[in-house]
Scaffold this active site. Structure first.
Site, PDB file in Angstrom:
ATOM      1  N   GLN A   1      76.235  50.825  50.182  1.00  0.00           N
ATOM      2  CA  GLN A   1      75.934  49.465  49.740  1.00  0.00           C
ATOM      3  C   GLN A   1      77.178  48.677  49.329  1.00  0.00           C
ATOM      4  O   GLN A   1      77.127  47.457  49.241  1.00  0.00           O
ATOM      5  CB  GLN A   1      74.919  49.512  48.591  1.00  0.00           C
TER       6      GLN A   1
ATOM      7  N   ARG B   1      77.988  55.270  37.653  1.00  0.00           N
ATOM      8  CA  ARG B   1      77.276  56.070  38.658  1.00  0.00           C
ATOM      9  C   ARG B   1      77.602  55.527  40.043  1.00  0.00           C
ATOM     10  O   ARG B   1      77.357  54.352  40.316  1.00  0.00           O
ATOM     11  CB  ARG B   1      75.762  56.010  38.410  1.00  0.00           C
TER      12      ARG B   1
ATOM     13  N   HIS C   1      73.024  59.378  48.801  1.00  0.00           N
ATOM     14  CA  HIS C   1      72.294  58.123  48.621  1.00  0.00           C
ATOM     15  C   HIS C   1      72.075  57.517  50.007  1.00  0.00           C
ATOM     16  O   HIS C   1      72.561  56.427  50.305  1.00  0.00           O
ATOM     17  CB  HIS C   1      73.055  57.185  47.683  1.00  0.00           C
TER      18      HIS C   1
ATOM     19  N   ASN D   1      69.298  60.821  45.814  1.00  0.00           N
ATOM     20  CA  ASN D   1      68.699  59.608  45.291  1.00  0.00           C
ATOM     21  C   ASN D   1      67.358  59.349  45.985  1.00  0.00           C
ATOM     22  O   ASN D   1      67.314  59.172  47.202  1.00  0.00           O
ATOM     23  CB  ASN D   1      69.620  58.409  45.533  1.00  0.00           C
ATOM     24  N   GLU D   2      66.294  59.355  45.213  1.00  0.00           N
ATOM     25  CA  GLU D   2      64.983  58.887  45.654  1.00  0.00           C
ATOM     26  C   GLU D   2      64.461  59.503  46.952  1.00  0.00           C
ATOM     27  O   GLU D   2      64.361  58.824  47.985  1.00  0.00           O
ATOM     28  CB  GLU D   2      65.005  57.353  45.774  1.00  0.00           C
TER      29      GLU D   2
ATOM     30  N   ASN E   1      64.612  56.514  38.227  1.00  0.00           N
ATOM     31  CA  ASN E   1      64.885  55.165  38.718  1.00  0.00           C
ATOM     32  C   ASN E   1      63.588  54.393  38.614  1.00  0.00           C
ATOM     33  O   ASN E   1      62.566  54.852  39.143  1.00  0.00           O
ATOM     34  CB  ASN E   1      65.301  55.186  40.194  1.00  0.00           C
TER      35      ASN E   1
ATOM     36  N   TYR F   1      61.677  50.285  38.413  1.00  0.00           N
ATOM     37  CA  TYR F   1      61.897  48.843  38.560  1.00  0.00           C
ATOM     38  C   TYR F   1      60.716  47.988  38.154  1.00  0.00           C
ATOM     39  O   TYR F   1      60.883  46.869  37.699  1.00  0.00           O
ATOM     40  CB  TYR F   1      62.257  48.530  40.025  1.00  0.00           C
TER      41      TYR F   1
ATOM     42  N   GLU G   1      68.666  54.307  37.303  1.00  0.00           N
ATOM     43  CA  GLU G   1      68.595  52.933  37.842  1.00  0.00           C
ATOM     44  C   GLU G   1      67.470  52.169  37.179  1.00  0.00           C
ATOM     45  O   GLU G   1      66.376  52.696  36.992  1.00  0.00           O
ATOM     46  CB  GLU G   1      68.294  52.909  39.351  1.00  0.00           C
TER      47      GLU G   1
ATOM     48  N   TRP H   1      71.097  48.790  37.559  1.00  0.00           N
ATOM     49  CA  TRP H   1      71.344  48.562  38.991  1.00  0.00           C
ATOM     50  C   TRP H   1      71.480  47.071  39.196  1.00  0.00           C
ATOM     51  O   TRP H   1      70.527  46.351  38.967  1.00  0.00           O
ATOM     52  CB  TRP H   1      70.199  49.111  39.854  1.00  0.00           C
TER      53      TRP H   1
ATOM     54  N   GLU I   1      71.709  45.240  50.250  1.00  0.00           N
ATOM     55  CA  GLU I   1      70.413  45.695  49.745  1.00  0.00           C
ATOM     56  C   GLU I   1      69.546  46.214  50.901  1.00  0.00           C
ATOM     57  O   GLU I   1      68.460  45.730  51.164  1.00  0.00           O
ATOM     58  CB  GLU I   1      69.751  44.551  48.944  1.00  0.00           C
ATOM     59  N   TRP I   2      70.065  47.200  51.602  1.00  0.00           N
ATOM     60  CA  TRP I   2      69.350  47.911  52.667  1.00  0.00           C
ATOM     61  C   TRP I   2      68.672  46.925  53.634  1.00  0.00           C
ATOM     62  O   TRP I   2      69.341  46.022  54.118  1.00  0.00           O
ATOM     63  CB  TRP I   2      68.360  48.912  52.050  1.00  0.00           C
TER      64      TRP I   2
END
Ligand code: GBH
Length: 469
Positions: A25, A82, A128, A173-174, A313, A315, A374, A409, A416-417
């Site tokens: 990213q 991180r 990630h 990650n995730e 993580n 949101y 995050e 984050w 952003e992907w």
């Protein structure tokens, strides 16, 4: 457990706080110094995959501008940073017999040294999402059990080369995003899906669960290696970080209460239950039958207990109801979107109470210290108010839940992907024309909040400490 105290609760002086990023990213320079291609290089170049049609070739140019990023971290006064290591910079072809790229090692080694020189603790994500493309081409990447050995070898190189200085490791990650978004909905690399308008190949009815299974095994065998060969000597901690948003039943009816629990089972329990408790959730077993892979008893003994902490993580919060049942590939199906302020992206509304409830749920269920790796909010411009509210909840629960870290984050607006550069999660604004960084008010707020809420380290005595050799 941390002793309860009355507000304003102070977090312990060794509480880790700071900002998070991920290699793909921010780094750009995808051809530099022998880096191999990753599945995201390839995916981002396919037409129609990224909202603004852009890719990661430059991103925030942090491979070149990393010292500026460090200056930012210093100006913010963070305790920790991180970031993630790009596997394909360390082993360009990715595999267990493929050559190691010293230039890639040097890049992260310099970054780690420079952080430590500035008194900032490196908190390192090993994976990630930027899988070496060759591993996907050779055998399908996460869909093949071969990946376990390749991943473990890659992590071994990292432990060997960085573990003298890195004391916090995140294996993955995730995993939910890797599995479902990459191998079910096809909106993330490698873009596999049953939907033929989206993907030439893929089977969404089986592949997410296979990929997820191999992610768990890879994580677990890397942790086993770390514990057996490195942990005693290097004294670090290792764990995994899971995405997961709080789920609230739409009303008190038993069906809706059950729907919300099932949403958590699919989004979080899928990975957390085997890793912390030693089994897949009943709901998933029932729903998937033999589409859900199984662990041998030997594997299970490696998987169970394979995380020193809970990496969280989070949101948003979703309302769940039986009539909008959590879809297995959605995890959380928002019923209506009126829980809080709408962010710049559809899936995110702020709801600080949900953050707090999730912390309590995870602590009660898994009994592991929680590292919030995050939490964030996307806005077009400068204001990041919801983060302030989430942080306020630390005050209320700091005394009850064992929370040891918080990473906002993200340090910077970045790639952003699938949203490209449209959605901005940074606490620092990036002008992508000039690559200039501008701290947002939210960055100042977060830093001030932690300065006010973390205990000061005890003043050293007047007497000088005994000399060490
Ligand atoms: C994190 O994922 C990532 O770790 C990070 O790299 C990323 O930049 C950051 O969040 C911000 O997005 O399609 O409506 O079903 C967050 C977890 C899970 C959030 C999937 C978006 C899509 C919901 N993501 N979710 S939906």
């Amino acid at each position: 457990m941390i002793a309860a105290s009355s507000p304003p609760y102070k977090l312990p002086h060794d509480f880790l706080w700071g900002f998070a990023t991920a290699s793909f990213q921010i780094e750009g320079s995808t051809q530099a110094d022998g880096r191999g291609k990753s599945i995201w290089d390839d995916f981002a170049k396919q037409p129609g995959k990224i909202l603004d049609g852009r890719d990661g070739e430059v991103a925030t140019d942090s491979y070149k501008l990393w010292k500026e990023d460090l200056d930012l971290l210093v100006s913010y006064g963070v305790k920790s940073y991180r970031f993630s290591i790009a596997w394909s910079r360390i082993i360009p072809l990715g595999g267990r017999n493929d050559p190691i790229n010293e230039a890639g090692i040097q890049f992260y080694s310099n970054l780690i040294d420079a952080l430590l020189e500035r008194g900032i603790i490196p908190f390192v994500t090993l994976y990630h999402w930027d899988l070496p493309l060759t591993l996907y081409e050779r055998y399908g990447g996460w869909l093949n059990k071969e990946i376990v050995q390749d991943y473990v070898r890659y992590t071994k190189v990292c432990f060997e080369r960085f573990g003298d200085r890195v004391k916090y490791w995140l294996t993955m990650n995730e995993p939910w995003c890797i599995s479902v978004l990459g191998h079910g909905r096809g909106v993330f690399a490698p873009g596999r899906s049953s939907d033929r308008t989206r993907s030439p190949e893929g089977d969404s009815s089986t592949e997410p669960w296979i990929a997820g299974h191999h992610v768990i095994l890879s994580h677990a065998y890397a942790v086993k290696l770390y514990r057996e060969e490195f942990q005693t000597r290097q004294g670090g901690q290792i764990g995994i970080t899971l995405n997961g948003d709080w789920a609230i039943p739409y009303d008190d009816s038993p069906e809706n209460i059950e729907a919300a629990q099932h949403a958590l089972d699919v989004a979080i329990g899928w990975f957390a239950d085997p890793i912390y408790l030693g089994y897949y959730p009943e709901y998933m077993k029932t729903m998937l039958g033999d589409r859900l892979p199984t662990f041998t008893s030997e594997e299970l003994s490696v998987v169970k207990g394979s995380s020193d902490f809970y990496g969280m993580n989070t949101y948003t919060t979703n309302l769940c109801s039986e009539c909008r049942r959590p879809h297995l590939m959605r995890g959380l199906s928002p019923y209506i979107a009126d829980l809080g302020t709408q962010a710049q992206c559809a899936w995110l509304q702020d709801y600080p109470e949900g953050f707090r409830d999730l912390l309590n749920y995870l602590w009660k269920k898994y009994r592991k210290p929680i590292y919030v790796t995050e939490n964030g909010f996307a806005v077009k411009d400068e204001d990041t108010k919801p983060l302030e509210e989430a942080l306020a909840d630390y005050d209320r629960d700091g005394g009850r839940v064992d929370i040891r870290a918080y990473f906002a984050w993200s340090l910077l607006d970045n790639f952003e992907w699938a949203d490209g550069y449209v959605t901005r999660f940074g606490l620092t604004y990036v002008d992508y024309e000039t690559q200039k960084r501008y701290p947002k008010d939210s960055a100042k707020f977060v830093c001030q909040w932690f300065k006010d809420h973390v205990e000061k380290e005890e003043e050293p005595d007047d007497e000088p400490p005994p000399a060490t050799t």
